[in-house]
Design a protein around this motif. Structure first.
Motif, PDB file in Angstrom:
ATOM      1  N   TRP A   1       0.821  -1.211   0.000  1.00  0.00           N
ATOM      2  CA  TRP A   1       0.000   0.000   0.000  1.00  0.00           C
ATOM      3  C   TRP A   1       0.851   1.256   0.000  1.00  0.00           C
ATOM      4  CZ3 TRP A   1      -3.625  -2.427   4.140  1.00  0.00           C
ATOM      5  CH2 TRP A   1      -4.680  -3.113   3.505  1.00  0.00           C
TER       6      TRP A   1
ATOM      7  N   ARG B   1       1.322   2.269  -3.197  1.00  0.00           N
ATOM      8  CA  ARG B   1       0.027   2.552  -3.841  1.00  0.00           C
ATOM      9  C   ARG B   1      -0.415   1.408  -4.748  1.00  0.00           C
ATOM     10  NH1 ARG B   1      -1.326   8.152  -3.337  1.00  0.00           N
ATOM     11  NH2 ARG B   1       0.393   9.392  -2.471  1.00  0.00           N
TER      12      ARG B   1
ATOM     13  N   PRO C   1      -2.723  -2.261  -5.111  1.00  0.00           N
ATOM     14  CA  PRO C   1      -3.789  -3.072  -4.516  1.00  0.00           C
ATOM     15  C   PRO C   1      -3.248  -4.419  -4.067  1.00  0.00           C
ATOM     16  CG  PRO C   1      -3.922  -3.204  -6.890  1.00  0.00           C
ATOM     17  CD  PRO C   1      -2.807  -2.225  -6.586  1.00  0.00           C
TER      18      PRO C   1
ATOM     19  N   ILE D   1      -7.255  -6.078   5.334  1.00  0.00           N
ATOM     20  CA  ILE D   1      -7.711  -5.734   3.981  1.00  0.00           C
ATOM     21  C   ILE D   1      -9.223  -5.532   4.013  1.00  0.00           C
ATOM     22  CG2 ILE D   1      -7.894  -6.521   1.593  1.00  0.00           C
ATOM     23  CD1 ILE D   1      -5.454  -8.314   2.118  1.00  0.00           C
TER      24      ILE D   1
ATOM     25  N   ASP E   1      -9.622  -1.640  -0.659  1.00  0.00           N
ATOM     26  CA  ASP E   1      -8.190  -1.468  -0.883  1.00  0.00           C
ATOM     27  C   ASP E   1      -7.537  -2.762  -1.361  1.00  0.00           C
ATOM     28  OD1 ASP E   1      -8.195  -2.866   1.603  1.00  0.00           O
ATOM     29  OD2 ASP E   1      -8.137  -0.956   2.675  1.00  0.00           O
TER      30      ASP E   1
ATOM     31  N   MET F   1      -7.706   1.455  -5.564  1.00  0.00           N
ATOM     32  CA  MET F   1      -7.478   0.604  -4.391  1.00  0.00           C
ATOM     33  C   MET F   1      -6.143   0.920  -3.734  1.00  0.00           C
ATOM     34  SD  MET F   1      -8.889  -3.191  -5.346  1.00  0.00           S
ATOM     35  CE  MET F   1     -10.603  -3.601  -5.008  1.00  0.00           C
ATOM     36  N   GLY F   2      -5.101   1.104  -4.554  1.00  0.00           N
ATOM     37  CA  GLY F   2      -3.787   1.420  -4.007  1.00  0.00           C
ATOM     38  C   GLY F   2      -3.782   2.728  -3.243  1.00  0.00           C
TER      39      GLY F   2
ATOM     40  N   ARG G   1      -6.348   4.125  -1.661  1.00  0.00           N
ATOM     41  CA  ARG G   1      -7.056   3.960  -0.388  1.00  0.00           C
ATOM     42  C   ARG G   1      -6.194   3.204   0.622  1.00  0.00           C
ATOM     43  NH1 ARG G   1     -11.811   3.774  -3.926  1.00  0.00           N
ATOM     44  NH2 ARG G   1     -11.568   1.535  -4.288  1.00  0.00           N
ATOM     45  N   GLY G   2      -5.440   2.212   0.148  1.00  0.00           N
ATOM     46  CA  GLY G   2      -4.528   1.517   1.045  1.00  0.00           C
ATOM     47  C   GLY G   2      -3.436   2.432   1.573  1.00  0.00           C
ATOM     48  N   TYR G   3      -2.913   3.282   0.701  1.00  0.00           N
ATOM     49  CA  TYR G   3      -1.871   4.246   1.084  1.00  0.00           C
ATOM     50  C   TYR G   3      -2.372   5.150   2.206  1.00  0.00           C
ATOM     51  CZ  TYR G   3       1.513   8.086   0.415  1.00  0.00           C
ATOM     52  OH  TYR G   3       2.471   9.064   0.580  1.00  0.00           O
ATOM     53  N   ASP G   4      -3.577   5.677   2.059  1.00  0.00           N
ATOM     54  CA  ASP G   4      -4.132   6.550   3.094  1.00  0.00           C
ATOM     55  C   ASP G   4      -4.342   5.789   4.400  1.00  0.00           C
ATOM     56  OD1 ASP G   4      -4.185   8.633   1.285  1.00  0.00           O
ATOM     57  OD2 ASP G   4      -6.305   8.386   0.768  1.00  0.00           O
ATOM     58  N   LYS G   5      -4.755   4.534   4.318  1.00  0.00           N
ATOM     59  CA  LYS G   5      -4.981   3.739   5.521  1.00  0.00           C
ATOM     60  C   LYS G   5      -3.688   3.536   6.306  1.00  0.00           C
ATOM     61  CE  LYS G   5      -7.436  -0.196   5.468  1.00  0.00           C
ATOM     62  NZ  LYS G   5      -7.745  -1.631   5.251  1.00  0.00           N
TER      63      LYS G   5
END
Length: 419
Positions: free
Chosen positions: A329, A332, A334, A347, A352, A381-382, A384-388
């Protein structure tokens, strides 16, 4: 505060639990605490059982403020038979020390006996109960607190109760006697709370990443180094490759989609376990057209590798958390994981990344196909994972929780009853 860490492997091995102990230890040392790590000389986990596997030669060193003692693993003829017999004895120490898959480390007890002042012992070495039990026994002899991070592998949801039923007396003793049990997810804590344990001693912390270590890679450089075309779609798998990690299922899934679309490459980084190596050797010619094996990758090449990939997949049954999803993530990208262990809490399915039932090759292939052919979905998706990761999963956040837990334990000085 003086902390003793007991783990089955340590730096420079780049595994998830190894990095967890390293990050915790080095940050504690940087804050002025004394930290000693006692570990084995294994690089390959199969060094515990077989000759000729890789090990780390340096027995003692200081790395980033942490004292490291590596103890030699020993083996003898008919060891597994002898251990099975000894573990069946009606003695808790025998059940703990000789239970599979524990290695034989004869010098561990003497190493601990020579240890100077210690305020707290922590171990994340399960399922190697011999190492954890010796750490707990040492803590009780010294009258100091003991903390354990179990990284409990409870499999798919329907398997959790069966896994708990198969825990040994040694596992239960370790959990009952620990002053603190550090869980990685709420799911792991819920499983642990089904045991006759004090819930107030089970705390969820989780693992983290250092963003600066994983960002800024040069994907084009990695692709050029490994013969991957600029327009190829790269699926990445970083793991100690085995059937339990989903490595073989991933190979099967990518074989299916690569037969339908040119330019799909699978990069598999890390050590290989025996079952994976045997599968690879049987299918070597078929895999050669789309697989890349860069080995264990660290530093700049690791950053480049994550920058080069388009999708990260580890449909594993044996991950309590899965720190590598966080690393993907940060680049960036998925991710795809299995509906097993604590991964469904990490996940967010369809947001994400994707979750698949463990070993469901067809569903895995379908989600890979979807991501391979939809760059917009990959980017969304990438992102959103980065922000998480920045919101929840940096080591700055996690370390503060661990440090405060340890400081409170050390102030309490633990219980004094011998096991």
């Amino acid at each position: 505060m003086k902390i003793l860490q007991i783990h089955h492997r340590y730096w420079p091995y780049p595994g998830g639990s190894e990095r967890y102990v390293q990050e915790m230890s080095e940050r504690l040392a940087a804050d002025g605490h004394g930290v000693t790590v006692v570990t084995t000389d294994a690089w390959d986990i199969e060094h515990f059982y077989f000759r000729g596997r890789r090990r780390i030669e340096t027995r003692a060193e200081r790395h980033n403020g942490v004292s490291v003692a590596r103890l030699p693993v020993r083996r003898f003829p008919l060891q597994r038979f002898a251990f099975r017999l000894l573990a069946s004895l009606p003695s808790l120490p025998a059940k703990a020390i000789f239970a599979h898959p524990s290695p034989l480390v004869p010098s561990l007890r003497g190493e601990l006996r020579r240890m100077g002042d210690v305020d707290l012992v922590h171990s994340a070495a399960l399922p190697y109960t011999a190492l954890v039990y010796e750490g707990l026994a040492f803590a009780r002899r010294r009258g100091i607190p003991f903390a354990v991070t179990p990284f409990l592998h409870f499999g798919e949801p329907h398997e959790a109760d069966a896994m708990l039923a198969h825990l040994t007396d040694a596992h239960l003793h370790i959990f009952r006697e620990s002053d603190l049990i550090i869980a990685q997810t709420r799911l792991e804590r819920e499983v642990l709370c089904r045991l006759p344990l004090r819930p107030d001693r089970i705390v969820v912390v989780g693992v983290g990443v250092n963003p600066g270590e994983l960002t800024g890679g040069d994907g084009a450089r990695f692709r050029a180094r490994h013969g991957i075309a600029p327009n190829d779609v790269v699926i990445l798998h970083v793991a100690e490759m085995s059937s339990m990690k989903g490595s073989i299922h991933l190979l099967e899934a990518v074989r299916r989609i690569s037969s339908r679309r040119r330019g799909v490459r699978l990069v598999l980084a890390g050590n290989t376990m025996k079952d994976f190596q045997e599968y690879h050797d049987r299918h070597r010619d078929a895999l050669a057209g789309f697989c890349v094996f860069p080995g264990c990758v660290t530093g700049e090449e690791k950053r480049d590798m994550f920058a080069a990939c388009d999708v990260y997949a580890m449909p594993s049954k044996s991950d309590t958390f899965g720190i590598v999803y966080l690393e993907a993530w940060l680049a960036r990208k998925p991710v795809i994981g299995a509906m097993a262990g604590g991964v469904p809490e990490v996940i967010e399915d369809g947001v994400d990344g994707f979750l698949v039932p463990f070993s469901h090759v067809q569903m895995l292939a379908e989600y890979l196909w979807k991501l391979v052919n939809d760059g917009g979905l990959r980017d969304a998706m990438g992102a959103r994972g980065y922000d998480k990761v920045f919101a929840l999963h940096t080591w700055d956040r996690k370390y503060a929780l661990l440090r405060d837990l340890f400081l409170r334990l050390a102030a309490d000085r633990g219980r004094t009853a011998a096991p």
